[in-house]
Design a protein around this motif. Structure first.
Motif, short mmCIF file in Angstrom:
data_model
loop_
_atom_site.label_atom_id
_atom_site.label_comp_id
_atom_site.label_asym_id
_atom_site.label_seq_id
_atom_site.Cartn_x
_atom_site.Cartn_y
_atom_site.Cartn_z
N LEU A 40 109.13 113.16 29.64
CA LEU A 40 109.52 111.75 29.64
C LEU A 40 108.48 110.92 28.89
O LEU A 40 107.30 111.29 28.83
CB LEU A 40 109.64 111.24 31.07
N PRO A 41 108.88 109.77 28.36
CA PRO A 41 107.90 108.88 27.72
C PRO A 41 106.86 108.44 28.74
O PRO A 41 107.11 108.35 29.94
CB PRO A 41 108.75 107.69 27.26
N GLU A 42 105.67 108.14 28.25
CA GLU A 42 104.53 107.80 29.11
C GLU A 42 104.83 106.61 30.02
O GLU A 42 104.46 106.61 31.19
CB GLU A 42 103.30 107.51 28.25
N ASP A 43 105.54 105.58 29.52
CA ASP A 43 105.81 104.41 30.35
C ASP A 43 106.74 104.74 31.53
O ASP A 43 106.58 104.20 32.62
CB ASP A 43 106.39 103.26 29.52
N ILE A 44 107.65 105.65 31.34
CA ILE A 44 108.54 106.06 32.45
C ILE A 44 107.77 106.91 33.44
O ILE A 44 107.92 106.75 34.66
CB ILE A 44 109.79 106.79 31.90
N LEU A 45 106.94 107.82 32.97
CA LEU A 45 106.10 108.62 33.86
C LEU A 45 105.21 107.72 34.71
O LEU A 45 105.06 107.92 35.91
CB LEU A 45 105.24 109.60 33.07
N THR A 46 104.64 106.73 34.09
CA THR A 46 103.76 105.78 34.79
C THR A 46 104.55 105.03 35.87
O THR A 46 104.07 104.84 36.99
CB THR A 46 103.13 104.78 33.81
N ALA A 47 105.77 104.64 35.55
CA ALA A 47 106.59 103.92 36.53
C ALA A 47 106.90 104.81 37.75
O ALA A 47 106.89 104.34 38.89
CB ALA A 47 107.89 103.47 35.87
N PHE A 48 107.16 106.09 37.53
CA PHE A 48 107.42 107.00 38.64
C PHE A 48 106.17 107.28 39.47
O PHE A 48 106.23 107.36 40.68
CB PHE A 48 107.98 108.34 38.13
N GLU A 49 105.06 107.44 38.78
CA GLU A 49 103.81 107.81 39.47
C GLU A 49 103.11 106.60 40.08
O GLU A 49 102.24 106.75 40.94
CB GLU A 49 102.88 108.54 38.50
N GLY A 50 103.43 105.42 39.63
CA GLY A 50 102.82 104.21 40.18
C GLY A 50 101.38 104.05 39.80
O GLY A 50 100.61 103.42 40.52
N THR A 51 100.97 104.59 38.67
CA THR A 51 99.57 104.43 38.24
C THR A 51 99.46 103.49 37.08
O THR A 51 100.37 103.17 36.42
CB THR A 51 98.97 105.80 37.81
#
Length: 51
Positions: A40-51
């Motif tokens: 997944l794109p980095e911004d979507i991964l960040t949204a899921f991980e909450g970091t």
């Protein structure tokens, strides 16, 4: 509480029959894109991980 009146029944449980699902039950209902397993794109991964 009444004496002599049954409140429970102890008996053997009958085995359940496991019904198998047919293979390819949803065949033709949808298509899986060739890139379904790419990262997944980095911004979507960040949204899921909450970091």
């Amino acid at each position: 509480m009444q004496t002599g009146k049954p409140v429970a029944e102890i008996r053997q449980i009958s085995p359940t029959v496991k019904q198998l699902q047919p293979f390819a039950l949803c065949a033709g209902e949808f298509t899986v894109p060739d890139d379904f397993d790419t990262s997944l794109p980095e911004d979507i991964l960040t949204a899921f991980e909450g970091t």
